[in-house]
Motif scaffolding. Sequence first.
Motif, mmCIF file in Angstrom:
data_model
loop_
_atom_site.group_PDB
_atom_site.id
_atom_site.type_symbol
_atom_site.label_atom_id
_atom_site.label_comp_id
_atom_site.label_asym_id
_atom_site.label_seq_id
_atom_site.Cartn_x
_atom_site.Cartn_y
_atom_site.Cartn_z
ATOM 1 N N ILE A 173 0.851 -1.193 0.000
ATOM 2 C CA ILE A 173 0.000 0.000 0.000
ATOM 3 C C ILE A 173 0.887 1.244 0.000
ATOM 4 O O ILE A 173 1.711 1.432 0.890
ATOM 5 N N ASN A 174 0.683 2.079 -0.992
ATOM 6 C CA ASN A 174 1.559 3.240 -1.149
ATOM 7 C C ASN A 174 0.757 4.513 -1.366
ATOM 8 O O ASN A 174 1.174 5.401 -2.105
ATOM 9 N N VAL A 175 -0.406 4.574 -0.753
ATOM 10 C CA VAL A 175 -1.215 5.792 -0.768
ATOM 11 C C VAL A 175 -1.329 6.288 0.672
ATOM 12 O O VAL A 175 -1.153 5.523 1.626
ATOM 13 N N PRO A 176 -1.601 7.581 0.863
ATOM 14 C CA PRO A 176 -1.765 8.085 2.230
ATOM 15 C C PRO A 176 -2.847 7.300 2.965
ATOM 16 O O PRO A 176 -3.959 7.127 2.452
ATOM 17 N N THR A 177 -2.516 6.823 4.149
ATOM 18 C CA THR A 177 -3.417 5.923 4.876
ATOM 19 C C THR A 177 -3.619 6.401 6.303
ATOM 20 O O THR A 177 -2.649 6.686 7.015
ATOM 21 N N LEU A 178 -4.865 6.465 6.693
ATOM 22 C CA LEU A 178 -5.258 6.799 8.054
ATOM 23 C C LEU A 178 -5.714 5.517 8.741
ATOM 24 O O LEU A 178 -6.549 4.788 8.196
ATOM 25 N N VAL A 179 -5.184 5.247 9.911
ATOM 26 C CA VAL A 179 -5.569 4.079 10.703
ATOM 27 C C VAL A 179 -6.165 4.583 12.008
ATOM 28 O O VAL A 179 -5.602 5.478 12.649
ATOM 29 N N GLY A 180 -7.323 4.046 12.394
ATOM 30 C CA GLY A 180 -7.965 4.503 13.613
ATOM 31 C C GLY A 180 -8.502 3.354 14.435
ATOM 32 O O GLY A 180 -8.882 2.300 13.904
ATOM 33 N N VAL A 181 -8.560 3.563 15.758
ATOM 34 C CA VAL A 181 -9.055 2.526 16.661
ATOM 35 C C VAL A 181 -9.503 3.175 17.961
ATOM 36 O O VAL A 181 -8.950 4.200 18.382
ATOM 37 N N GLY A 182 -10.497 2.593 18.602
ATOM 38 C CA GLY A 182 -10.890 3.032 19.927
ATOM 39 C C GLY A 182 -9.954 2.477 20.982
ATOM 40 O O GLY A 182 -9.502 1.340 20.879
ATOM 41 N N ASP A 183 -9.667 3.279 21.990
ATOM 42 C CA ASP A 183 -8.739 2.800 23.022
ATOM 43 C C ASP A 183 -9.329 1.666 23.846
ATOM 44 O O ASP A 183 -8.597 0.932 24.514
ATOM 45 N N SER A 184 -10.656 1.481 23.775
ATOM 46 C CA SER A 184 -11.319 0.408 24.516
ATOM 47 C C SER A 184 -11.913 -0.645 23.584
ATOM 48 O O SER A 184 -12.832 -1.372 23.980
ATOM 49 N N ASN A 210 -11.907 6.767 25.122
ATOM 50 C CA ASN A 210 -13.196 6.343 25.681
ATOM 51 C C ASN A 210 -14.131 5.864 24.578
ATOM 52 O O ASN A 210 -15.292 6.278 24.482
ATOM 53 N N CYS A 211 -13.619 4.971 23.738
ATOM 54 C CA CYS A 211 -14.341 4.522 22.551
ATOM 55 C C CYS A 211 -14.090 3.036 22.338
ATOM 56 O O CYS A 211 -12.974 2.544 22.555
ATOM 57 N N GLY A 212 -15.121 2.332 21.905
ATOM 58 C CA GLY A 212 -15.016 0.918 21.613
ATOM 59 C C GLY A 212 -14.765 0.642 20.142
ATOM 60 O O GLY A 212 -13.931 1.284 19.507
ATOM 61 N N HIS A 213 -15.556 -0.277 19.578
ATOM 62 C CA HIS A 213 -15.309 -0.797 18.235
ATOM 63 C C HIS A 213 -15.948 0.037 17.133
ATOM 64 O O HIS A 213 -15.618 -0.149 15.962
ATOM 65 N N LEU A 214 -16.855 0.956 17.488
ATOM 66 C CA LEU A 214 -17.638 1.662 16.463
ATOM 67 C C LEU A 214 -17.505 3.189 16.582
ATOM 68 O O LEU A 214 -18.487 3.898 16.838
ATOM 69 N N PRO A 215 -16.334 3.740 16.373
ATOM 70 C CA PRO A 215 -16.152 5.192 16.531
ATOM 71 C C PRO A 215 -17.056 6.063 15.680
ATOM 72 O O PRO A 215 -17.393 7.181 16.105
#
Length: 241
Positions: A173-184, A210-215
């Motif tokens: 993968i060689n395009v700008p990529t944003l990765v996100g996750v909830g801390d919980s 303070n976030c789970g699986h569905l931000p």
Amino acid sequence: MTVDNLPVVMLSGLLCDSALWRAQANALASFAKPIVADLTHDDTLMGMAQRVLSLAPERFALVGLSMGGYVALEIMRQAPERVVKLALFSTSARPDSVDRARLRREAIESLPLGRFIGVSKSLLPKLIHRSLLDGPVAEEVYSMAMRVGEAAFRRQQNAIMLRPDLRGVLERINVPTLVGVGDSDLITPPEEAVFIRDGISRAHLHVFRNCGHLPPLERPDQMSDLLRGWVAAEAKPLALT
């Protein structure tokens, strides 16, 4: 491709529909073209990805959450030249563990007994932060699951359970990529997001507190702001190796 009117294809998770992305689609609509794909018709990851590609514009930004993240990675395997930027939330590049695959089989096998109830009260705390278990976020999770229904649940679980190991896709993968996750997030914990971020050369990580699986539902304003900035950033995709 210019930022104005950039198509943004959004891929939802298991038992989620377009309501998952409602706030973000509304936030992007003034300067982009949000498109929420339907992932309810196919029982393989390859089939889901091919259906999305057949209906999507020629070039687009791609957002995936959980199962939608698996499909996004499969799209990056099948047609990386069509994606100008990528966002992956609450997902993993690894295949199911033996235990997780067993739980999915048990969930499918329970359906002939007439026990499909969408999202159970015991599952809900694994999906959203404990502070949101009573209220509109919980109600939306229940409602989405019932709208998606039993037949699509079977197909989606089969696709997830049999998905390939996608770790090898990351380094390509060689395009700008944003990765996100909830801390919980208890389904795909933060270490999965770190693994993805570290495997992609042009990725950065955002952690929702303070976030789970569905931000998108749990932290809609924060997610909308994040995606607005991500879409607005100039996209200069490089050739993949």
